[in-house]
Design a protein around this motif. Structure first.
Motif, PDB file in Angstrom:
ATOM      1  N   PRO A 240       5.547   6.506   9.411  1.00 25.45           N
ATOM      2  CA  PRO A 240       5.135   5.664  10.040  1.00 25.45           C
ATOM      3  C   PRO A 240       5.907   4.623   9.995  1.00 25.45           C
ATOM      4  CG  PRO A 240       2.726   6.167   8.790  1.00 25.45           C
ATOM      5  CD  PRO A 240       4.578   6.783   8.149  1.00 25.45           C
ATOM      6  N   SER A 241       5.900   3.804  11.001  1.00 27.23           N
ATOM      7  CA  SER A 241       6.841   1.889  11.120  1.00 27.23           C
ATOM      8  C   SER A 241       6.537   1.332   9.944  1.00 27.23           C
ATOM      9  CB  SER A 241       6.622   2.123  12.575  1.00 27.23           C
ATOM     10  OG  SER A 241       5.780   1.211  12.813  1.00 27.23           O
ATOM     11  N   VAL A 242       7.202   0.514  10.465  1.00 23.44           N
ATOM     12  CA  VAL A 242       7.398  -0.876   9.728  1.00 23.44           C
ATOM     13  C   VAL A 242       5.884  -1.777   9.365  1.00 23.44           C
ATOM     14  CG1 VAL A 242       8.261  -3.127   8.204  1.00 23.44           C
ATOM     15  CG2 VAL A 242       8.920  -0.581   8.789  1.00 23.44           C
ATOM     16  N   GLN A 243       4.989  -2.121   8.284  1.00 25.75           N
ATOM     17  CA  GLN A 243       3.898  -3.257   8.593  1.00 25.75           C
ATOM     18  C   GLN A 243       4.205  -4.221   8.920  1.00 25.75           C
ATOM     19  OE1 GLN A 243       2.892  -1.344   5.142  1.00 25.75           O
ATOM     20  NE2 GLN A 243       1.304  -0.389   5.359  1.00 25.75           N
TER      21      GLN A 243
ATOM     22  N   ASN B  12       3.345  -9.816   2.428  1.00 24.86           N
ATOM     23  CA  ASN B  12       2.730 -10.856   2.622  1.00 24.86           C
ATOM     24  C   ASN B  12       1.138 -10.829   1.732  1.00 24.86           C
ATOM     25  OD1 ASN B  12       3.374 -13.213   3.969  1.00 24.86           O
ATOM     26  ND2 ASN B  12       3.626 -11.867   5.234  1.00 24.86           N
ATOM     27  N   PHE B  13       1.183  -9.409   1.784  1.00 24.29           N
ATOM     28  CA  PHE B  13      -0.061  -8.641   1.304  1.00 24.29           C
ATOM     29  C   PHE B  13      -0.173  -9.682  -0.012  1.00 24.29           C
ATOM     30  CE2 PHE B  13      -0.522  -7.275   5.291  1.00 24.29           C
ATOM     31  CZ  PHE B  13      -1.370  -7.705   5.564  1.00 24.29           C
ATOM     32  N   ALA B  14       0.385  -8.381  -1.239  1.00 26.90           N
ATOM     33  CA  ALA B  14       0.913  -8.954  -2.731  1.00 26.90           C
ATOM     34  C   ALA B  14       1.046 -10.255  -2.270  1.00 26.90           C
ATOM     35  CB  ALA B  14       2.147  -8.275  -3.108  1.00 26.90           C
ATOM     36  N   THR B  15       1.436 -10.995  -1.963  1.00 24.24           N
ATOM     37  CA  THR B  15       1.991 -12.844  -2.306  1.00 24.24           C
ATOM     38  C   THR B  15       1.149 -13.550  -2.149  1.00 24.24           C
ATOM     39  OG1 THR B  15       4.345 -12.357  -1.300  1.00 24.24           O
ATOM     40  CG2 THR B  15       2.724 -14.285  -1.678  1.00 24.24           C
ATOM     41  N   LYS B  16       0.493 -12.983  -0.946  1.00 23.94           N
ATOM     42  CA  LYS B  16      -0.807 -14.012  -0.685  1.00 23.94           C
ATOM     43  C   LYS B  16      -2.322 -13.700  -1.630  1.00 23.94           C
ATOM     44  CE  LYS B  16      -0.564 -14.791   3.670  1.00 23.94           C
ATOM     45  NZ  LYS B  16      -0.877 -14.489   5.380  1.00 23.94           N
ATOM     46  N   LEU B  17      -2.491 -12.272  -2.211  1.00 21.47           N
ATOM     47  CA  LEU B  17      -3.406 -12.214  -3.172  1.00 21.47           C
ATOM     48  C   LEU B  17      -3.182 -12.622  -3.787  1.00 21.47           C
ATOM     49  CD1 LEU B  17      -6.216 -10.226  -3.717  1.00 21.47           C
ATOM     50  CD2 LEU B  17      -4.143  -8.627  -4.179  1.00 21.47           C
TER      51      LEU B  17
ATOM     52  N   ALA C  72       1.164  -1.013   0.092  1.00 26.29           N
ATOM     53  CA  ALA C  72       0.091  -0.029   0.066  1.00 26.29           C
ATOM     54  C   ALA C  72       0.636   1.189   0.310  1.00 26.29           C
ATOM     55  CB  ALA C  72      -0.816  -0.345   0.896  1.00 26.29           C
ATOM     56  N   PRO C  73       0.096   1.776  -0.708  1.00 24.79           N
ATOM     57  CA  PRO C  73       1.040   3.566  -0.548  1.00 24.79           C
ATOM     58  C   PRO C  73       1.745   4.019   1.404  1.00 24.79           C
ATOM     59  CG  PRO C  73      -0.863   3.944  -1.764  1.00 24.79           C
ATOM     60  CD  PRO C  73      -0.942   2.856  -1.126  1.00 24.79           C
ATOM     61  N   GLY C  74       2.902   4.604   0.924  1.00 26.67           N
ATOM     62  CA  GLY C  74       2.755   4.723   2.365  1.00 26.67           C
ATOM     63  C   GLY C  74       2.617   6.887   2.910  1.00 26.67           C
ATOM     64  N   PHE C  75       3.812   7.410   3.339  1.00 29.81           N
ATOM     65  CA  PHE C  75       3.339   8.217   3.815  1.00 29.81           C
ATOM     66  C   PHE C  75       3.462   9.500   2.840  1.00 29.81           C
ATOM     67  CE2 PHE C  75       5.360  12.429   5.001  1.00 29.81           C
ATOM     68  CZ  PHE C  75       4.334  12.750   5.721  1.00 29.81           C
ATOM     69  N   HIS C  76       4.689   9.582   2.142  1.00 27.46           N
ATOM     70  CA  HIS C  76       5.105   9.661   1.005  1.00 27.46           C
ATOM     71  C   HIS C  76       4.980   9.741  -0.420  1.00 27.46           C
ATOM     72  CE1 HIS C  76       8.723  11.569   3.495  1.00 27.46           C
ATOM     73  NE2 HIS C  76       8.854  10.071   3.554  1.00 27.46           N
TER      74      HIS C  76
ATOM     75  N   VAL D  34      -1.070  -3.352  -4.095  1.00 24.56           N
ATOM     76  CA  VAL D  34      -2.286  -3.996  -3.492  1.00 24.56           C
ATOM     77  C   VAL D  34      -3.614  -2.912  -3.506  1.00 24.56           C
ATOM     78  CG1 VAL D  34      -3.614  -5.972  -1.873  1.00 24.56           C
ATOM     79  CG2 VAL D  34      -1.089  -6.064  -2.467  1.00 24.56           C
ATOM     80  N   LEU D  35      -3.510  -1.901  -2.893  1.00 23.18           N
ATOM     81  CA  LEU D  35      -3.797  -0.732  -2.270  1.00 23.18           C
ATOM     82  C   LEU D  35      -3.814   0.150  -2.799  1.00 23.18           C
ATOM     83  CD1 LEU D  35      -4.730  -1.136   1.613  1.00 23.18           C
ATOM     84  CD2 LEU D  35      -5.893  -2.444  -0.272  1.00 23.18           C
ATOM     85  N   LYS D  36      -4.272   0.801  -3.928  1.00 26.81           N
ATOM     86  CA  LYS D  36      -4.250   2.249  -4.222  1.00 26.81           C
ATOM     87  C   LYS D  36      -4.084   3.445  -3.324  1.00 26.81           C
ATOM     88  CE  LYS D  36      -3.820  -0.076  -7.364  1.00 26.81           C
ATOM     89  NZ  LYS D  36      -3.158  -0.678  -8.083  1.00 26.81           N
ATOM     90  N   CYS D  37      -4.313   3.238  -2.055  1.00 24.66           N
ATOM     91  CA  CYS D  37      -4.787   4.477  -1.159  1.00 24.66           C
ATOM     92  C   CYS D  37      -3.797   4.154  -0.087  1.00 24.66           C
ATOM     93  CB  CYS D  37      -6.191   4.773  -0.805  1.00 24.66           C
ATOM     94  SG  CYS D  37      -6.799   5.103  -2.293  1.00 24.66           S
ATOM     95  N   ARG D  38      -3.171   5.129   0.419  1.00 28.90           N
ATOM     96  CA  ARG D  38      -2.584   4.615   1.737  1.00 28.90           C
ATOM     97  C   ARG D  38      -3.675   4.366   3.390  1.00 28.90           C
ATOM     98  NH1 ARG D  38       0.546   8.682   5.834  1.00 28.90           N
ATOM     99  NH2 ARG D  38       1.042   8.128   7.014  1.00 28.90           N
ATOM    100  N   PRO D  39      -3.462   3.902   3.931  1.00 32.56           N
ATOM    101  CA  PRO D  39      -3.996   3.342   5.258  1.00 32.56           C
ATOM    102  C   PRO D  39      -3.682   3.898   5.964  1.00 32.56           C
ATOM    103  CG  PRO D  39      -3.420   1.138   4.139  1.00 32.56           C
ATOM    104  CD  PRO D  39      -2.708   2.555   3.222  1.00 32.56           C
ATOM    105  N   PRO D  40      -4.133   4.609   6.867  1.00 30.38           N
ATOM    106  CA  PRO D  40      -4.340   6.447   7.758  1.00 30.38           C
ATOM    107  C   PRO D  40      -2.653   5.069   8.626  1.00 30.38           C
ATOM    108  CG  PRO D  40      -6.835   5.732   8.089  1.00 30.38           C
ATOM    109  CD  PRO D  40      -5.688   4.867   7.080  1.00 30.38           C
ATOM    110  N   GLY D  41      -2.187   6.221   9.362  1.00 29.85           N
ATOM    111  CA  GLY D  41      -1.297   5.341  10.012  1.00 29.85           C
ATOM    112  C   GLY D  41      -0.475   4.621   9.293  1.00 29.85           C
ATOM    113  N   ASN D  42      -0.396   4.269   7.703  1.00 36.97           N
ATOM    114  CA  ASN D  42       0.441   2.956   7.475  1.00 36.97           C
ATOM    115  C   ASN D  42       0.150   1.028   8.096  1.00 36.97           C
ATOM    116  OD1 ASN D  42       1.612   4.720   5.814  1.00 36.97           O
ATOM    117  ND2 ASN D  42       3.169   3.835   5.827  1.00 36.97           N
ATOM    118  N   ARG D  43      -1.438   1.214   8.284  1.00 37.12           N
ATOM    119  CA  ARG D  43      -1.557  -0.062   9.505  1.00 37.12           C
ATOM    120  C   ARG D  43      -1.582  -1.272   8.300  1.00 37.12           C
ATOM    121  NH1 ARG D  43      -6.631  -0.459   7.721  1.00 37.12           N
ATOM    122  NH2 ARG D  43      -7.576   1.130   7.678  1.00 37.12           N
TER     123      ARG D  43
END
Length: 225
Positions: A218-221, A131-136, A52-56, A91-100
């Motif tokens: 944010p920190s690494v997911q 993980n997320f891209a691989t599983k999807l 997913a996108p991050g802050f930058h 996988v996601l085109k929009c940043r989850p809040p706080g990079n969750r």
């Protein structure tokens, strides 16, 4: 003829990107700065899919522009490739809040955009980052630690594709051993594309080591491992 095909593919991808820019299929549309669709060659043989996108990325509208993006560019240079000749998305085109981590309903709402990108680009090799891209894209629950560096044959966007799971570059920013694993997995990419391996480069400066990130970064997911 190749130039005509590339131009048509570029127009198709741009047109679809314009559609996705207004997507409101999940709640992330209410918190994002902008959609981060993807970037790179519309006829790329190699496509990278992150989480997913991050802050930058959310601020600039381009995937992988932070510390992990700089490392990705350097890893590509190490095998004789560049960002301009590959395609990079998430996988996601929009940043989850706080990079969750992405939520399952967000993945389900957004996955159609990714599959359409793959259908339009028709890459030969899709490298899933984390993980997320691989599983999807594999359709299997096995995590990245077990399957990294092991190619799989899948059908994506109606076309046969080699899926190549590797660790997300962000995971290597903090662990030297993880960086070595990532470098080893990257060295197989030319072979998987049917190209000759790039000659070993002269001893370079150390790969990018980021300065401490600002508080807004944010920190690494956990999904990267």
């Amino acid at each position: 003829m190749a130039a005509v095909v590339a131009a048509a593919a570029d127009l198709s991808l741009i047109a679809y990107g314009d559609v996705v820019a207004g997507c409101e299929q999940c709640a992330l549309s209410q918190t994002r700065t902008q959609v981060v669709f993807g970037s790179g060659s519309p006829t790329a043989e190699l496509m990278f899919v992150g989480e997913a996108p991050g802050f930058h990325e959310d601020k600039q509208g381009v995937p992988f522009v932070g510390a992990a993006g700089k490392l990705l560019s350097q890893l590509l240079e190490g095998i004789g490739m560049s960002r301009e000749e590959v395609y990079v998305s998430n996988v996601l085109k929009c940043r989850p809040p706080g990079n969750r981590d992405p939520l399952q309903e967000e993945i389900q709402a957004c996955e159609g955009h990714l599959f359409r990108q793959i259908e339009l680009i028709q890459p030969k090799l899709v490298a899933t980052l984390g993980n997320f891209a691989t599983k999807l894209l594999s359709g299997k629950p096995t995590g990245i630690t077990q399957v990294h560096g092991r190619e799989q044959q899948v059908v994506l966007g109606g076309n046969p594709v080699t899926l190549y799971p590797i660790f997300h570059p962000a995971a290597a920013l903090y662990t030297r051993r993880m960086l070595q694993v990532l470098e080893e997995d990257f060295r197989r990419i030319p072979e998987l594309l049917g190209r000759e391996a790039a000659p070993p480069p002269p001893p370079p400066a150390p790969l990018y080591v980021p300065n401490p990130e600002p508080a807004a970064e944010p920190s690494v997911q956990l999904g990267l491992f």
